[in-house]
Design an enzyme around this catalytic site. Structure first.
Site, PDB file in Angstrom:
ATOM      1  N   HIS A 244     -20.651   3.265   9.648  1.00 36.64           N
ATOM      2  CA  HIS A 244     -22.067   3.118  10.005  1.00 36.64           C
ATOM      3  C   HIS A 244     -23.030   3.467   8.876  1.00 36.64           C
ATOM      4  O   HIS A 244     -24.190   3.065   8.930  1.00 36.64           O
ATOM      5  CB  HIS A 244     -22.401   3.945  11.250  1.00 36.64           C
ATOM      6  CG  HIS A 244     -21.917   3.301  12.525  1.00 36.64           C
ATOM      7  ND1 HIS A 244     -20.586   3.079  12.777  1.00 36.64           N
ATOM      8  CD2 HIS A 244     -22.591   2.801  13.598  1.00 36.64           C
ATOM      9  CE1 HIS A 244     -20.459   2.487  13.955  1.00 36.64           C
ATOM     10  NE2 HIS A 244     -21.665   2.303  14.467  1.00 36.64           N
TER      11      HIS A 244
ATOM     12  N   GLU B 205     -16.585  -2.131  17.060  1.00 38.87           N
ATOM     13  CA  GLU B 205     -16.550  -0.715  17.478  1.00 38.87           C
ATOM     14  C   GLU B 205     -15.153  -0.371  18.017  1.00 38.87           C
ATOM     15  O   GLU B 205     -14.698   0.767  17.889  1.00 38.87           O
ATOM     16  CB  GLU B 205     -17.624  -0.424  18.535  1.00 38.87           C
ATOM     17  CG  GLU B 205     -19.069  -0.615  18.056  1.00 38.87           C
ATOM     18  CD  GLU B 205     -19.592   0.484  17.112  1.00 38.87           C
ATOM     19  OE1 GLU B 205     -18.877   1.463  16.863  1.00 38.87           O
ATOM     20  OE2 GLU B 205     -20.734   0.321  16.617  1.00 38.87           O
TER      21      GLU B 205
ATOM     22  N   ARG C 116     -39.185  14.926  33.578  1.00 39.01           N
ATOM     23  CA  ARG C 116     -38.229  15.779  32.852  1.00 39.01           C
ATOM     24  C   ARG C 116     -36.767  15.430  33.139  1.00 39.01           C
ATOM     25  O   ARG C 116     -35.867  16.230  32.923  1.00 39.01           O
ATOM     26  CB  ARG C 116     -38.442  17.257  33.152  1.00 39.01           C
ATOM     27  CG  ARG C 116     -39.772  17.775  32.706  1.00 39.01           C
ATOM     28  CD  ARG C 116     -39.686  19.261  32.381  1.00 39.01           C
ATOM     29  NE  ARG C 116     -40.991  19.760  32.031  1.00 39.01           N
ATOM     30  CZ  ARG C 116     -41.827  20.305  32.913  1.00 39.01           C
ATOM     31  NH1 ARG C 116     -41.471  20.449  34.159  1.00 39.01           N
ATOM     32  NH2 ARG C 116     -43.000  20.724  32.514  1.00 39.01           N
TER      33      ARG C 116
ATOM     34  N   LYS D 204     -13.494   6.886  22.930  1.00 37.37           N
ATOM     35  CA  LYS D 204     -14.858   7.371  22.694  1.00 37.37           C
ATOM     36  C   LYS D 204     -15.163   8.546  23.632  1.00 37.37           C
ATOM     37  O   LYS D 204     -15.725   9.564  23.199  1.00 37.37           O
ATOM     38  CB  LYS D 204     -15.883   6.245  22.891  1.00 37.37           C
ATOM     39  CG  LYS D 204     -17.292   6.820  22.860  1.00 37.37           C
ATOM     40  CD  LYS D 204     -18.399   5.911  22.466  1.00 37.37           C
ATOM     41  CE  LYS D 204     -19.673   6.757  22.327  1.00 37.37           C
ATOM     42  NZ  LYS D 204     -20.855   6.032  22.100  1.00 37.37           N
TER      43      LYS D 204
ATOM     44  N   HIS E 188     -25.227   0.466   8.636  1.00 39.29           N
ATOM     45  CA  HIS E 188     -26.654   0.490   8.996  1.00 39.29           C
ATOM     46  C   HIS E 188     -27.518  -0.025   7.849  1.00 39.29           C
ATOM     47  O   HIS E 188     -28.538  -0.684   8.078  1.00 39.29           O
ATOM     48  CB  HIS E 188     -27.096   1.921   9.356  1.00 39.29           C
ATOM     49  CG  HIS E 188     -26.808   2.272  10.785  1.00 39.29           C
ATOM     50  ND1 HIS E 188     -26.627   3.565  11.216  1.00 39.29           N
ATOM     51  CD2 HIS E 188     -26.669   1.491  11.889  1.00 39.29           C
ATOM     52  CE1 HIS E 188     -26.388   3.563  12.521  1.00 39.29           C
ATOM     53  NE2 HIS E 188     -26.406   2.321  12.951  1.00 39.29           N
TER      54      HIS E 188
ATOM     55  N   GLU F 281     -23.165  15.865  18.948  1.00 41.74           N
ATOM     56  CA  GLU F 281     -22.885  15.440  17.571  1.00 41.74           C
ATOM     57  C   GLU F 281     -23.127  16.540  16.531  1.00 41.74           C
ATOM     58  O   GLU F 281     -23.814  16.322  15.536  1.00 41.74           O
ATOM     59  CB  GLU F 281     -23.699  14.180  17.223  1.00 41.74           C
ATOM     60  CG  GLU F 281     -23.103  13.423  16.037  1.00 41.74           C
ATOM     61  CD  GLU F 281     -23.817  12.112  15.761  1.00 41.74           C
ATOM     62  OE1 GLU F 281     -23.465  11.127  16.385  1.00 41.74           O
ATOM     63  OE2 GLU F 281     -24.725  12.111  14.911  1.00 41.74           O
TER      64      GLU F 281
ATOM     65  N   HIS G 263     -25.348  -5.910  15.165  1.00 36.64           N
ATOM     66  CA  HIS G 263     -24.923  -4.552  14.825  1.00 36.64           C
ATOM     67  C   HIS G 263     -23.420  -4.475  14.495  1.00 36.64           C
ATOM     68  O   HIS G 263     -23.022  -3.924  13.463  1.00 36.64           O
ATOM     69  CB  HIS G 263     -25.264  -3.604  15.982  1.00 36.64           C
ATOM     70  CG  HIS G 263     -24.744  -2.219  15.766  1.00 36.64           C
ATOM     71  ND1 HIS G 263     -25.289  -1.354  14.854  1.00 36.64           N
ATOM     72  CD2 HIS G 263     -23.699  -1.548  16.334  1.00 36.64           C
ATOM     73  CE1 HIS G 263     -24.615  -0.211  14.868  1.00 36.64           C
ATOM     74  NE2 HIS G 263     -23.650  -0.308  15.756  1.00 36.64           N
TER      75      HIS G 263
ATOM     76  N   LYS H 217     -26.235   8.939  24.411  1.00 32.08           N
ATOM     77  CA  LYS H 217     -27.290   8.741  23.410  1.00 32.08           C
ATOM     78  C   LYS H 217     -28.282   7.735  23.970  1.00 32.08           C
ATOM     79  O   LYS H 217     -27.905   6.622  24.335  1.00 32.08           O
ATOM     80  CB  LYS H 217     -26.698   8.190  22.100  1.00 32.08           C
ATOM     81  CG  LYS H 217     -26.093   9.250  21.220  1.00 32.08           C
ATOM     82  CD  LYS H 217     -25.728   8.674  19.852  1.00 32.08           C
ATOM     83  CE  LYS H 217     -25.135   9.730  18.952  1.00 32.08           C
ATOM     84  NZ  LYS H 217     -24.639   9.178  17.675  1.00 32.08           N
TER      85      LYS H 217
ATOM     86  N   ARG I  57     -18.031  14.554  16.939  1.00 33.21           N
ATOM     87  CA  ARG I  57     -18.579  13.237  17.301  1.00 33.21           C
ATOM     88  C   ARG I  57     -18.983  12.427  16.077  1.00 33.21           C
ATOM     89  O   ARG I  57     -19.097  11.202  16.142  1.00 33.21           O
ATOM     90  CB  ARG I  57     -19.772  13.418  18.255  1.00 33.21           C
ATOM     91  CG  ARG I  57     -20.295  12.104  18.784  1.00 33.21           C
ATOM     92  CD  ARG I  57     -21.314  12.281  19.883  1.00 33.21           C
ATOM     93  NE  ARG I  57     -21.778  10.986  20.345  1.00 33.21           N
ATOM     94  CZ  ARG I  57     -22.417  10.793  21.486  1.00 33.21           C
ATOM     95  NH1 ARG I  57     -22.660  11.802  22.289  1.00 33.21           N
ATOM     96  NH2 ARG I  57     -22.818   9.584  21.827  1.00 33.21           N
TER      97      ARG I  57
ATOM     98  N   ASN J  19     -19.240   7.814  13.444  1.00 33.28           N
ATOM     99  CA  ASN J  19     -20.120   7.198  12.434  1.00 33.28           C
ATOM    100  C   ASN J  19     -19.343   6.428  11.369  1.00 33.28           C
ATOM    101  O   ASN J  19     -19.942   5.870  10.450  1.00 33.28           O
ATOM    102  CB  ASN J  19     -20.994   8.268  11.768  1.00 33.28           C
ATOM    103  CG  ASN J  19     -21.965   8.880  12.760  1.00 33.28           C
ATOM    104  OD1 ASN J  19     -22.369   8.218  13.709  1.00 33.28           O
ATOM    105  ND2 ASN J  19     -22.313  10.139  12.565  1.00 33.28           N
TER     106      ASN J  19
HETATM  107  N1  GLY Z   1     -22.437   5.265  18.650  1.00 32.31           N
HETATM  108  C1  GLY Z   1     -21.932   6.483  18.165  1.00 32.31           C
HETATM  109  C2  GLY Z   1     -22.036   7.600  19.148  1.00 32.31           C
HETATM  110  O1  GLY Z   1     -22.218   7.361  20.322  1.00 32.31           O
HETATM  111  O2  GLY Z   1     -21.945   8.734  18.768  1.00 32.31           O
END
Ligand code: GLY
Length: 346
Positions: free
Chosen positions: A227, A166, A102, A206, A231, A216, A246, A124, A220, A224
């Site tokens: 993206h 980025e 956990r 960031k 993507h 998010e 990417h 993330k 946040r 994007n």
């Molecule tokens: N890569 C975008 C984020 O971390 O929200």
């Protein structure tokens, strides 16, 4: 937590490990980081876990292997995992840490520019599943991120440029001065001291965004930018002889989405042109034609950022003035793709 920047990975990591109490230490590596980076880190008494390099190994199978080894080597809830690698490894290692018993703590040591400025910061974590990128995952922040700027010298050009896309995104989200500085960086004669300084500021941009909205639900989503179309281009390129890294997909996606920003929010044309020119000069082109528009549109409708099947964009009214949850019609999206093909001569 603010990332730690250092010129010496051993010194940086030892400092971090001194401040965290743990019963056992685990280090996750891939073939490349085991050969190139691990010899620089003198961590004693660490249990090593090795995984295969590359996005095709960012899978549940690899995750099971990591869980198995943690279990076999007696990891407890008070153990610490150190992830040394690019974004694939830090995402997978972070998810293994998020889920084992956990949740155990982990430290990221990103070795690519993309992982330094994006993947390793913000919590993330995840793996690919069912042909979809990062489909299974969790938010679970690293205890610390140790960025060894010396690695910047050793990266090949695609890895440098992939991360730099980025950074351009962070520039567009922050202010005109930082964006202009990024647009002036000369990749033919890279000034690494200057790059290092920009990397530090990029990570902090960031970090500030993520701190406001770790899961998010709002702010946040700014991250994007580029993206949604990026993507789609990235997934589309997987069926081609030369899949797009990417960051390259994000760079081309940003060119398209800045045009959409111009169309819908009046983003300044001169800044659109300058950004597109920089992308074209440094990233080359990715070719597709109007017969591919329907496939690209279908890929955009599958984006996990969408709600109720409505394609969701992050757009800019100005540099630093971001609007999340923006929609565009199919015709407007196709117009962006026309703009891209015209600008890049494909
Ligand atoms: N890569 C975008 C984020 O971390 O929200």
């Amino acid at each position: 937590m603010s990332p730690i920047f250092c010129d010496d990975i051993q010194e940086g990591l030892q400092g971090v490990l001194r401040d965290i109490s743990f019963d056992k230490l685990f280090v996750l590596l891939d073939e490349q980081t085991e050969k190139l980076c691990f010899p620089l880190v003198q961590v004693s008494d660490a249990h090593i876990i090795r995984i295969k390099f590359g996005d095709s190994n960012k899978s549940i199978d690899t995750l099971c292997q990591v869980w198995q080894q943690l279990s076999d080597m007696g990891a407890s809830r008070h153990s610490l995992l150190v992830n040394i690698g690019g974004g694939m490894l830090t995402d997978l290692g972070g998810f293994a840490a998020a889920t084992f018993k956990r949740g155990i703590r982990y430290v990221n040591v990103p070795t690519t520019l993309l992982a330094m400025v994006d993947a390793s910061v913000g919590g993330k974590t995840g793996v690919n599943f069912n042909g979809l990128k990062n489909e299974i995952g969790a938010f679970h922040s690293a205890q610390q991120v140790v960025i060894n700027t010396h690695f910047l010298h050793t990266l090949d050009v695609p890895n440098r440029l992939s991360g730099y896309a980025e950074m351009i995104k962070h520039g567009l989200l922050s202010n005109t001065a930082h964006w202009a500085e990024l647009m002036a960086f000369d990749w033919q004669r890279p000034d690494f001291a200057h790059l290092q300084d920009m990397v530090m500021r990029s990570v902090l941009i960031k970090q500030l965004i993520v701190e406001k909205d770790p899961h998010e639900s709002g702010a946040r989503k700014a991250l994007n930018l580029g993206h949604t179309i990026g993507h789609a281009l990235e997934s589309f390129s997987f069926g081609q002889p030369r899949p797009l890294p990417h960051g390259y997909a994000v760079a081309f996606g940003m060119a398209c989405e800045l045009y959409l920003s111009f169309l819908k929010l009046g983003f300044p044309k001169d800044k659109l042109r300058q950004t597109v020119q920089y992308v074209k000069d440094n990233y080359g082109v990715f070719a597709f034609n109007c017969k591919h528009y329907d496939s690209l549109y279908a890929l955009m409708t599958h984006d996990k950022k969408n709600t109720a099947n409505i394609i969701n964009f992050t757009l800019l009214a100005q540099i630093g003035d971001c609007r999340i949850n923006q929609q565009a019609s199919r015709d407007e999206i196709f117009e962006c793709l026309d703009f891209y093909r015209e600008s890049f001569g494909v």
